[in-house]
Scaffold this motif. Structure first.
Motif, short mmCIF file in Angstrom:
data_model
loop_
_atom_site.label_atom_id
_atom_site.label_comp_id
_atom_site.label_asym_id
_atom_site.label_seq_id
_atom_site.Cartn_x
_atom_site.Cartn_y
_atom_site.Cartn_z
N THR A 1 -7.94 3.90 -21.87
CA THR A 1 -8.99 2.95 -22.23
C THR A 1 -8.88 2.62 -23.72
OG1 THR A 1 -10.59 4.66 -22.84
CG2 THR A 1 -10.49 4.01 -20.50
N PRO A 2 -9.54 1.54 -24.18
CA PRO A 2 -9.52 1.22 -25.62
C PRO A 2 -10.02 2.37 -26.49
CG PRO A 2 -10.31 -0.66 -24.37
CD PRO A 2 -10.19 0.47 -23.40
N ASP A 3 -11.08 3.07 -26.05
CA ASP A 3 -11.60 4.21 -26.81
C ASP A 3 -10.56 5.33 -26.89
OD1 ASP A 3 -13.95 2.94 -27.30
OD2 ASP A 3 -15.09 3.97 -25.73
N GLU A 4 -9.89 5.58 -25.78
CA GLU A 4 -8.86 6.63 -25.77
C GLU A 4 -7.68 6.26 -26.65
OE1 GLU A 4 -9.77 8.36 -21.26
OE2 GLU A 4 -8.22 6.84 -21.58
N MET A 5 -7.30 4.98 -26.65
CA MET A 5 -6.20 4.54 -27.51
C MET A 5 -6.59 4.65 -28.99
SD MET A 5 -3.39 3.93 -26.07
CE MET A 5 -2.61 3.24 -27.53
N ALA A 6 -7.85 4.34 -29.30
CA ALA A 6 -8.32 4.50 -30.68
C ALA A 6 -8.23 5.96 -31.09
CB ALA A 6 -9.75 3.99 -30.81
N ALA A 7 -8.55 6.86 -30.16
CA ALA A 7 -8.45 8.30 -30.45
C ALA A 7 -7.00 8.70 -30.68
CB ALA A 7 -9.05 9.10 -29.29
N VAL A 8 -6.08 8.16 -29.89
CA VAL A 8 -4.66 8.47 -30.05
C VAL A 8 -4.18 8.05 -31.44
CG1 VAL A 8 -2.32 7.83 -29.29
CG2 VAL A 8 -4.08 8.41 -27.60
N HIS A 9 -4.56 6.87 -31.87
CA HIS A 9 -4.14 6.39 -33.20
C HIS A 9 -4.73 7.26 -34.31
CE1 HIS A 9 -1.84 2.89 -32.07
NE2 HIS A 9 -2.81 2.46 -31.27
N THR A 10 -5.97 7.71 -34.13
CA THR A 10 -6.57 8.62 -35.12
C THR A 10 -5.81 9.94 -35.16
OG1 THR A 10 -8.76 7.65 -34.77
CG2 THR A 10 -8.67 9.85 -35.75
N MET A 11 -5.43 10.46 -34.00
CA MET A 11 -4.66 11.70 -33.94
C MET A 11 -3.29 11.55 -34.62
SD MET A 11 -5.49 12.71 -29.99
CE MET A 11 -4.44 14.17 -29.97
N ILE A 12 -2.62 10.44 -34.34
CA ILE A 12 -1.30 10.21 -34.94
C ILE A 12 -1.42 10.12 -36.45
CG2 ILE A 12 0.58 8.54 -35.16
CD1 ILE A 12 0.22 7.92 -32.17
N ASP A 13 -2.44 9.44 -36.92
CA ASP A 13 -2.66 9.31 -38.37
C ASP A 13 -2.90 10.67 -39.00
OD1 ASP A 13 -3.12 7.67 -40.77
OD2 ASP A 13 -5.18 8.37 -40.60
N THR A 14 -3.67 11.51 -38.31
CA THR A 14 -3.94 12.87 -38.81
C THR A 14 -2.67 13.70 -38.84
OG1 THR A 14 -6.19 12.79 -37.92
CG2 THR A 14 -5.29 14.96 -38.40
N MET A 15 -1.89 13.64 -37.78
CA MET A 15 -0.64 14.40 -37.71
C MET A 15 0.30 14.00 -38.83
SD MET A 15 -0.31 14.12 -33.55
CE MET A 15 1.23 14.99 -33.28
N ALA A 16 0.41 12.70 -39.07
CA ALA A 16 1.33 12.21 -40.10
C ALA A 16 0.88 12.63 -41.50
CB ALA A 16 1.44 10.69 -40.01
N LYS A 17 -0.44 12.61 -41.74
CA LYS A 17 -0.96 12.97 -43.06
C LYS A 17 -0.84 14.47 -43.33
CE LYS A 17 -4.27 9.17 -43.57
NZ LYS A 17 -5.72 8.81 -43.58
N MET A 18 -1.03 15.28 -42.32
CA MET A 18 -1.06 16.73 -42.52
C MET A 18 0.31 17.38 -42.40
SD MET A 18 -4.22 17.23 -43.22
CE MET A 18 -4.40 19.01 -43.14
N ALA A 19 1.29 16.70 -41.82
CA ALA A 19 2.60 17.31 -41.57
C ALA A 19 3.35 17.65 -42.84
CB ALA A 19 3.45 16.36 -40.72
N GLY A 20 3.03 16.97 -43.94
CA GLY A 20 3.71 17.25 -45.20
C GLY A 20 2.92 18.16 -46.12
N LYS A 21 1.85 18.75 -45.61
CA LYS A 21 1.03 19.64 -46.41
C LYS A 21 1.16 21.07 -45.89
CE LYS A 21 -2.36 16.04 -47.46
NZ LYS A 21 -3.79 15.65 -47.41
N GLY A 22 1.02 22.02 -46.79
CA GLY A 22 1.12 23.42 -46.40
C GLY A 22 0.13 24.27 -47.14
N GLY A 23 -0.38 25.30 -46.46
CA GLY A 23 -1.26 26.25 -47.11
C GLY A 23 -0.47 27.30 -47.86
N ALA A 24 -1.17 28.32 -48.34
CA ALA A 24 -0.52 29.35 -49.14
C ALA A 24 0.56 30.09 -48.36
CB ALA A 24 -1.58 30.33 -49.64
N ASN A 25 0.35 30.27 -47.06
CA ASN A 25 1.30 31.04 -46.25
C ASN A 25 2.19 30.16 -45.38
OD1 ASN A 25 0.22 33.52 -47.19
ND2 ASN A 25 -1.46 33.34 -45.73
#
Length: 628
Positions: free
Chosen positions: A341-365
């Protein structure tokens, strides 16, 4: 880039005059593909290099000739070096990339794995010096002299391999496992003749391949199974393994198989890889059309191909926009748009954006490789590798993220980390989300009975309030306390001996889901069943099992066999009618907890008959109980 004194071995090799050192040029030796390394360097050296860095070092080692008496001094152009690294030599920041690659390799220390009963540890670097002349575009590399006895004039206890077989490998672990297999192959064949197994200790193996996984399931999926898929049918050996020794639930050793492939088949595979790589490079040259630069087809470098089923390199973590586009490829975004559905696709795009932003970040460990968070890429690529992409996973989680997870994240002070953690958890547990099909008896039209009166007759009823030898409402105060209570009544040592690895993996998730049900409070469904945070419907059913069997071990054994991950999930994901495998898993666990007598009775009956303990497809526990 000289090695620090504290990292030089106790007995360093004597300095060698420049006149004695052979010069290895890319034009003269760049096409060599045979590497000779001592078994010690393969088996006992501990180091951290990315996949591309490992391949680069193999290319450099291949430029050593059997006739060399000293380690060569490597001279090549920056352009040639970049091609060996697998880096695009035509972009505008080549000097920066050269410097970074050389610094990473020069700073990666090599340390010998400490042998039992010894205190001595030797450490050194791959390179003793490196010169980059930006004016002439020339690079000169000198290997550390500590490597000499492991690469020069080898007479015994060494391994020969053709690095062409490693070019298509996408996992750093696969390359290391391949090297280990080649170094142990003669020992394996010798032991095979004597009827003895070749045994690898898991803790030692993790050090050898630079894997910090905390559990066997991760080692199995990410290291061993991935290596099998990339070695078997693609190289000159066949690799397999089986669990050899366990300490309670913990796998501590495996027995490995390392069989040689028919020589003609191996030669054909070499030719196939060479043609494939050369074709890719020629195609790339025509597409990029760089005119005067000569893209040498003899230099075999691994090219990443952007298609749904291929894993994504760590380096994409440093470029969120590029990674987001690549995840969309893996998700087959156009196909998703036709089913969600459109709502589910909007959620997918939000997830992809989150994955892309966080994939290059790392915590202390967190371990970072090539600008990407190693845990994220390993977890995501494991789903891609096992499911042929991310589309089916996104289909399975989209509705939940649209309805609950993303709205909840928006209420948090730090929504991005919250959402990222949820995504990581769901990638790790991808089996219960990947779209497959729901069996007919588990659809919403036929929910499991809420009051299994027939089953209750199978137990001795008691009006006494649960005492210390029973579960009670205080056990469900937190999820942690509920899990501890379940473990208290379950003999995990006994089950670790009885159950297979796939069944033990299923048991871990069954215990988690059981703790959830014992605390579940769904409005309407659980009304009148709550005592504090405890759902007495499920706790009462479990107490009846404890009352009859003295514990929960028989129930969880039966459930683990029923949901064996080596068979259950495989069949589940093959079923084209499945909408959400998590619903199947949850419904199966719920039915088993509400009808434990039927589950245990059917499991025992199968054991007595000596037949398969895995229930047939479309199996109904209630029917089995009524018609034993």
């Amino acid at each position: 880039m000289a090695t620090n004194d504290s990292q030089i071995p106790e007995n360093p090799q004597p300095e060698v005059s420049d006149k004695m050192v052979p010069v290895a040029t890319f034009s003269g030796r760049g096409g060599q593909t045979i590497v000779r390394k001592s078994n010690d360097l393969i088996q006992n050296a501990m180091y951290s290099l990315t996949l591309s860095q490992q391949k680069l070092m193999l290319h450099i080692f291949a430029m050593i000739k059997p006739s060399d008496t000293e380690l060569p001094r490597y001279e090549m152009s920056i352009y040639e070096f970049l091609k060996l690294c697998g880096v695009d030599p035509h972009n505008g920041s080549m000097y920066k990339q050269v410097k970074k690659n050389i610094e990473d390799i020069a700073n990666a220390k090599v340390q010998w794995i400490r042998l039992a009963g010894t205190q001595k540890i030797t450490m050194f670097r791959w390179l003793s010096s490196a010169t980059i002349d930006e004016g002439t575009g020339k690079i000169v590399l000198t290997l550390d002299q500590s490597l000499k006895p492991h690469l020069i004039q080898l007479k015994e206890f060494y391994t020969t391999m053709n690095i062409t077989y490693t070019l298509p490998m996408k996992s750093q672990y696969s390359l290391k496992i391949y090297e280990l297999c080649k170094s142990y192959q003669n020992l394996y064949l010798s032991k095979k003749q004597k009827g003895e197994p070749l045994v690898w200790n898991i803790d030692t193996l993790k050090k050898q391949v630079d894997c910090n996984a905390a559990n066997w399931a991760h080692v199995r999926r990410t290291v061993l199974d991935k290596a099998k898929s990339e070695i078997n049918g693609h190289t000159d050996i066949f690799f397999d393994y089986e669990v050899y020794e366990k300490d309670r639930q913990r796998v501590i050793a495996i027995a490995v198989t390392i069989e040689p492939v028919d020589e003609q088949v191996a030669d054909n595979k070499l030719e196939e890889i060479t043609k494939s790589m050369s074709k890719k490079m020629r195609k790339r040259k025509m597409e990029m059309d760089y005119g005067t630069l000569d893209d040498d087809p003899d230099v075999l470098t691994l090219e990443y191909v952007s298609v749904p089923e291929t894993t994504i390199p760590y380096s994409y973590g440093a470029t969120p926009e590029l990674l987001a586009r690549e995840i969309e490829v893996k998700a087959e975004i156009e196909k998703l748009a036709k089913t969600l559905t459109p709502d589910e696709m909007a959620a997918v795009h939000t997830m992809i954006d989150t994955m892309a932003k966080m994939a290059g970040k790392g915590g202390a460990n967190d371990k970072m490789i090539d600008g990407g968070n190693a845990l994220f890429f390993q977890t995501m690529n494991n789903v891609i590798d096992n499911c042929g992409g991310l589309r089916r996973w996104f289909e399975g989680v989209a509705n939940r993220y649209a309805m609950r997870v993303i709205p909840t994240a928006r209420t948090k002070n730090a929504p991005l980390p919250y959402l990222y953690k949820a995504i990581m958890d769901d990638l790790e547990n991808y089996r219960i989300y990947v779209v497959g099909g729901v069996p007919e008896e588990l659809t919403e039209e036929t929910p499991p009975p809420e009051k299994p009166d027939i089953v209750e007759a199978d137990f001795v009823e008691t009006t006494a309030e649960p005492a210390r030898d029973m579960l009670n409402y205080t056990d469900a105060e937190t999820k942690k306390s509920m899990l501890a209570a379940l473990n208290r009544y379950t003999d995990l040592d006994e089950l670790s001996v009885k159950l297979t690895t796939g069944q033990m993996e299923a048991l871990d998730d069954i215990l988690q889901m059981t703790a959830y049900f014992c605390r579940r409070n769904v409005k309407g469904k659980d009304d009148g069943m709550m005592d504090g945070k405890a759902n007495m419907q499920f706790i009462g059913a479990l107490n009846k099992v404890i009352g009859r069997y003295g514990g929960l071990t028989p129930l969880f054994e039966a459930m683990a066999v029923m949901m064996d991950y080596d068979t259950y999930w495989k069949e589940l994901m093959k079923n084209p009618r499945i909408k959400n495998p998590k619903l199947v898993f949850q419904a199966e666990v719920e039915k088993a907890l509400l009808m434990p007598a039927a589950v245990i009775a059917e499991h025992n009956a199968r054991k007595e008959k000596g037949g398969s303990q895995t229930p047939k497809k479309g199996f109904s526990w209630l029917d089995e109980f009524e018609n034993p």
